[in-house]
Enzyme design. Structure first.
Site, short mmCIF file in Angstrom:
data_model
loop_
_atom_site.label_atom_id
_atom_site.label_comp_id
_atom_site.label_asym_id
_atom_site.label_seq_id
_atom_site.Cartn_x
_atom_site.Cartn_y
_atom_site.Cartn_z
N GLU A 44 0.83 -1.22 0.00
CA GLU A 44 0.00 0.00 0.00
C GLU A 44 0.85 1.26 0.00
O GLU A 44 0.51 2.25 -0.64
CB GLU A 44 -0.95 0.01 1.21
CG GLU A 44 -2.11 -0.96 1.09
CD GLU A 44 -3.05 -0.65 -0.08
OE1 GLU A 44 -3.07 0.50 -0.54
OE2 GLU A 44 -3.72 -1.58 -0.55
N TYR A 127 -6.11 6.86 4.19
CA TYR A 127 -6.30 5.90 3.10
C TYR A 127 -5.52 4.61 3.37
O TYR A 127 -6.08 3.50 3.37
CB TYR A 127 -5.86 6.48 1.74
CG TYR A 127 -5.64 5.37 0.76
CD1 TYR A 127 -6.73 4.67 0.23
CD2 TYR A 127 -4.36 4.92 0.44
CE1 TYR A 127 -6.55 3.58 -0.60
CE2 TYR A 127 -4.16 3.84 -0.38
CZ TYR A 127 -5.26 3.17 -0.90
OH TYR A 127 -5.07 2.08 -1.70
N ASP A 145 -8.95 6.59 -1.95
CA ASP A 145 -7.85 7.21 -2.70
C ASP A 145 -8.45 7.91 -3.93
O ASP A 145 -9.66 8.03 -4.07
CB ASP A 145 -6.80 6.16 -3.08
CG ASP A 145 -7.32 5.16 -4.11
OD1 ASP A 145 -8.53 5.18 -4.40
OD2 ASP A 145 -6.50 4.38 -4.63
#
Ligand code: SF4
Length: 369
Positions: A44, A127, A145
């Site tokens: 991520e 996020y 996002d």
């Protein structure tokens, strides 16, 4: 965001069709074959500014070097930066490293499983925290996002500016209220739809699994959405780069701890209005009065997110000087504070440095210097 009652049918389509499509059509990615929070976290962070398909080899290299949060925490910062090389935005690597150390020291190596704890760690915002909490720990929190903002703006036919914090908050709140039990899959599915079908330009609505509920498709406004008011343009800066050579070795300094390329190795530079070599000569002569006249080596251009460097590269040959004397004098400059902040390296040793691409690509100009 839509009125909850009016939008009920659309919510069902969004949940059911999207999850079914994701189950059948998702890309097979190495970090989708695991629910290990460490691997989800690394992927991520990498995905924050890098396309998923591009980051796979970098991801594989990084987790080979650092297969656990303990190995990452124990590594030197230079080793972490080195393993990150090519991905850019190096503050991400530095934050990963700091966060790994905190996870080991404060959480006994266990990655926190709630959004509230995750966002206390360096480099983890709402996020990324939402993505880790939902994908690795199946917590019911959204992960919003740019892809998700675009999909939801179109799906709900919202003309609110997605660059505005209030819009993001509204979309996050709405998604939090409609998350199905499989929240991690739902979040990933929204991102995947944005990456593969609901593209910024020319979305392929004809094959979209949630088309029947999409309000912008129904009203013909998809091409106008999402609304994003333009921010400041990129600034172009003239930069003079001084390449100091002695006994076949080049001089590098560590950049200041704040600002662009903070803490990374570089050649000495100045920002200048002209680019004639005089600024870098003047600056270096404050510490190296014996410096010869600059030799023009070439030019290069490097793009950062908001700044473009137009670099003019000048060489200075110090072969007649004593290395230590030069280095010691350099200590009084404002760019280097200790011995660990400067070093001479031969071209074959440069690979050991975590040299940003902006500077490593200049090495190709040095064949005649
Ligand atoms: S129908 Fe088109 S605009 Fe609507 S969500 Fe699907 S791809 Fe996006």
């Amino acid at each position: 965001m839509p009125d909850t009652k009016k939008s009920q049918p659309h919510i069902e389509i969004l949940q059911t069709n999207l999850l079914r499509w994701f189950d059948k059509s998702k890309r097979d990615l190495p970090f989708r074959r695991t629910r290990d929070p460490y691997f989800i976290w690394i992927s991520e962070i990498m995905a924050q500014q890098t396309q998923i398909d591009t980051l796979i080899p970098y991801y594989n290299r990084f987790i080979t070097n650092f297969p656990t949060v303990f190995s990452l925490a124990q590594a030197t910062e230079d080793a972490v930066i080195k393993a990150w090389e090519g991905l850019g935005y190096y503050s991400r690597a530095r934050n990963l490293h700091q966060a790994a150390r905190l996870i080991v020291s404060d959480y006994q190596g266990r990655i926190p499983d709630t959004l509230a704890e995750l966002i206390k760690l360096p480099g983890i915002g709402p996020y990324t925290g939402g993505a880790i909490a939902s994908i690795a720990f199946n917590q019911k929190v959204s992960a919003v996002d740019g892809n998700v903002l675009r999909v939801i703006s179109r799906y709900c036919n919202s003309f609110a500016d997605i660059g505005h914090a209030k819009t993001k908050k509204q979309i996050t709140g709405w998604l939090d209220s409609i998350l199905p039990d499989a929240a991690g899959d739902f979040n990933e599915a929204l991102m995947e739809l944005g990456a593969l079908i609901c593209l910024p330009k020319n979305p392929t609505c004809l094959i979209c699994p949630i088309r029947s509920g999409c309000q912008s498709d129904a009203t013909g406004t998809t091409g106008q959405l999402p609304v994003k008011v333009k921010k400041q343009k990129q600034i172009t800066k003239q930069v003079e780069v001084g390449i100091i050579k002695q006994n076949g070795r080049l001089f590098f300094i560590r950049r200041p701890e704040v600002g662009l390329l903070s803490g990374m190795w570089s050649f000495p530079i100045t920002e200048t209005a002209v680019g004639s070599g005089q600024d870098i000569k003047k600056k270096l002569r404050e510490n190296f009065p014996e410096l010869s006249e600059p030799i023009f080596i070439g030019t290069s251009r490097h793009l950062f997110s908001h700044i473009i460097w137009e670099m003019s590269v000048y060489g200075f040959d110090l072969d007649k000087l004593v290395c230590e004397a030069v280095a010691t004098r350099y200590l009084v400059s404002d760019q280097a504070e200790s011995q660990s902040d400067y070093q001479f390296k031969s071209l074959s040793e440069v690979d050991d440095l975590a040299l940003p691409i902006a500077f490593s690509k200049l090495l190709a100009l040095l064949t005649d210097f």
